[in-house]
Design a protein around this motif. Structure first.
Motif, short mmCIF file in Angstrom:
data_model
loop_
_atom_site.label_atom_id
_atom_site.label_comp_id
_atom_site.label_asym_id
_atom_site.label_seq_id
_atom_site.Cartn_x
_atom_site.Cartn_y
_atom_site.Cartn_z
N PRO A 1 0.81 -1.23 0.00
CA PRO A 1 0.00 0.00 0.00
C PRO A 1 0.84 1.27 0.00
N GLY A 2 1.88 1.29 0.83
CA GLY A 2 2.74 2.47 0.88
C GLY A 2 3.48 2.69 -0.43
N ILE B 1 4.04 5.74 -5.60
CA ILE B 1 4.00 5.81 -7.06
C ILE B 1 2.93 6.78 -7.53
N ASN B 2 1.77 6.71 -6.88
CA ASN B 2 0.65 7.57 -7.25
C ASN B 2 0.06 8.19 -5.99
N ALA C 1 -3.83 4.43 4.45
CA ALA C 1 -3.72 4.85 5.85
C ALA C 1 -2.29 5.30 6.14
N GLN C 2 -2.17 6.32 6.97
CA GLN C 2 -0.86 6.89 7.28
C GLN C 2 0.07 5.84 7.87
N TYR D 1 5.92 1.57 5.10
CA TYR D 1 6.71 1.54 3.87
C TYR D 1 7.96 2.40 4.01
N ARG D 2 7.81 3.58 4.61
CA ARG D 2 8.96 4.47 4.76
C ARG D 2 10.01 3.90 5.70
N GLY D 3 9.59 3.06 6.63
CA GLY D 3 10.54 2.43 7.54
C GLY D 3 10.81 0.98 7.22
#
Length: 583
Positions: A454-455, A460-461, A467-468, A474-476
């Motif tokens: 999802p992240g 990408i878009n 959800a945050q 994803y960022r971590g």
């Protein structure tokens, strides 16, 4: 069948290939293990001293970070890179097997295709990407020699997203690299070290020129961060993940190169200096140079080859052309060696693992080179491509894969491997698992990367809402994806124990280890294996008669001897080239 037979890998001293083994993926004998500390340092520096590494700070600065924060992220991220590379490469340094074979150990003799396929895809994309950058370097080099090349007329329409000059340069670059792909991995360490040192001096010269030109360090280094609070923390997490992810593919296939180590500990210091010290120093050089030129020209030049082009565009006189020649020569050589060593040859090793009977490292590397045209790498730099974003996010798959591999070797197997069963697909083998697949590893990897999707889709878009918490996961990914895959795999192995985990061969059946190594591993050295045992094992495992034990005891598998039948001078040339190149 007769047609395919003509493409089989030729035998060496009568040692035939099979669907599971050839000379390039068999455990390496001591004669082929030539890499020492300086070699590993040079290997990583071929990637450090390139245009891509030079501009590595730009992506972090674009996140809204200050220069001190950018350097801080590089320093912290590279610690994780060094630890992962050393730990993941240890299986290669100890047992002298490559990435494709270790995937059989982790995912099963058939499930191994998963990791190999990902590495091949990445190899094709990054070979194409590095090739396009190398083509630009080569084009600049030729422009310093031939004024007509510098002013070559563009005959391509704008929709092609490249010029005629760029296309010709890329084609020439690819042809030269195909010749370099013929180098044997164990013989490439000398040019690797020389090129890395030369281009390091080139970068020092460029930053010195820029500092003198500006008269100060420039305004860029004094910028402040545009984020604060928890968002700044998550930007740091993403910066660490993206920095690690940019080299995750190289970390995953560390066994391919660690297996060439003379000693088990040789990769440690070489990896530390190359992956930490110099990989931080080079982006810092890029930041300082860009900052200085921002003051002089009012524009940010993150790509060093554009700086060299700037010299030619502002003054095409003898001095500028000479300076541009030596600078672009360094970047061209560095890009070539880096693309061959970090993308072409590893891709060839992966291809060799897919079909050992017909593909060796050289053939596989050529296939990677040809396929790289299919990804149209010129679009990576000249258009805003979703494909680029997807590929830059590929670490969501690689980080969990690395986590599973580390857990399997270090915690599940206790750094012990049963080499015999890695080279056949028999159901009685320890790595056949269930129908040839280790579903514990597949399940752990799948769960870890699925939570990242999802992240990644939002990255990408941005118009697609997630959800945050999923985006932050994803960022971590460096921490969450890696830790989750390791934990799940270890848990699955405790619930459903792996048969034979922690076992190793009783003897050195492949003739891989020195007497000292065999003694340290607690196995019988090759020369001490009784003849009767050798004959029985060769009957049970036919491939051993080709790549290890022989009915005539003591005839060790020797990849350095090549059958030559050409007379006179041609024979001598073949013998000389056979030392360094694939045949």
């Amino acid at each position: 069948m007769s047609f395919l037979k003509g493409f089989e890998i030729k035998s060496v001293q009568g040692k035939k290939t099979t669907t599971w083994i050839n000379k390039d993926i068999a455990p390496l004998p001591a004669a082929r293990r030539t890499w020492d500390v300086l070699t590993f340092l040079g290997f990583w520096n071929t990637g450090n001293f390139t245009a891509s590494s030079y501009s590595g700070g730009s992506s972090l600065v674009s996140l809204g970070l200050s220069i001190p924060q950018t350097v801080g992220i590089l320093m912290v991220a590279k610690v994780f890179v060094v630890i992962s590379a050393v730990m993941n490469g240890w299986v290669g340094a100890r047992f002298h097997i490559g990435f494709t074979v270790t995937q059989r150990q982790v995912f099963g003799v058939y499930g191994s295709g998963l990791g190999i396929a990902m590495r091949i895809i990445l190899g094709v994309v990054w070979y194409g990407s590095g090739g396009w950058m190398g083509g630009l370097c080569l084009g600049t080099l030729l422009s310093t020699i031939f004024p007509t090349y510098q002013n070559m007329k563009n005959t391509f329409p704008e929709s092609v997203n490249m010029t005629t000059k760029d296309c010709v340069s890329y084609l020439l670059y690819q042809l030269i690299c195909m010749l370099l792909l013929a180098f044997k991995p164990e013989k490439i360490y000398k040019p690797v070290t020389v090129v890395a040192f030369y281009n390091f001096l080139t970068m020092i010269a460029i930053v010195s020129w820029a500092r003198t030109k500006a008269g100060s360090i420039g305004p860029l280094v004094h910028t402040t961060t545009t984020a604060s609070g928890s968002e700044l923390g998550w930007i740091w997490m993403y910066g660490l993940t993206s920095t690690y992810g940019g080299i995750a593919s190289g970390i995953a296939n560390q066994p391919d190169f660690a297996r060439f180590a003379r000693k088990e500990t040789d990769p440690i210091l070489g990896n530390f200096l190359g992956l930490w010290f110099f990989s931080i120093l080079v982006p810092v050089i890029g930041i300082i140079t860009t900052s200085c030129l921002l003051k002089v020209y009012g524009a940010e030049y993150w790509n060093p080859i554009y700086v060299v082009q700037l010299w030619l565009e502002t003054d095409y006189g003898p001095k500028s052309r000479a300076a541009a020649f030596f600078a672009s020569l360094g970047f061209t050589f560095a890009q070539m060696v880096n693309n061959v060593v970090e993308n072409g040859i590893p891709g060839g090793m992966d291809m060799a693992g897919v079909c050992p009977k017909y593909i060796n490292i050289f053939r596989g590397s050529i296939i990677i080179s040809l396929l790289s045209w299919c990804v149209c790498p010129w679009t990576f730099y000249n258009t805003s491509s979703i494909f680029v974003t997807v590929m830059s996010s590929f670490s969501v798959f690689m980080v969990p894969l690395i986590g599973v591999c580390l857990c399997d070797f270090w915690f599940v197997r206790g750094r012990k491997i049963f080499l015999l069963d890695l080279y056949h697909g028999g159901k009685d083998g320890k790595y056949f698992y269930t129908k040839g697949c280790n579903f514990r590893a597949l399940a752990a990897w799948t769960v870890a990367f699925t939570l990242n999707l999802p992240g990644m889709i939002h990255q990408i878009n941005p118009d697609i809402y997630v959800a945050q918490g999923m985006y932050d996961y994803y960022r971590g990914n460096l921490f969450f994806g890696g830790a989750l895959s390791m934990s799940l795999y270890y848990l699955f192995c405790r619930i459903w124990p792996i048969d034979g985990a922690g076992e190793t061969d009783e003897s050195d059946y492949f003739g891989t280890f020195t007497t000292e190594e065999a003694t340290r591993l607690g196995i019988i050295p090759f020369d001490d294996i009784p003849v009767a045992e050798a004959e029985l094992l060769s009957e049970k495992y036919p491939f051993l008669a080709n790549h290890g034990l022989a009915s005539e005891k003591g005839n060790e598998f020797d990849v350095n001897v090549v059958e030559l039948d050409a007379p006179g001078t041609l024979n001598k040339l073949k013998r000389w080239f056979g030392k360094y190149f694939e045949t």
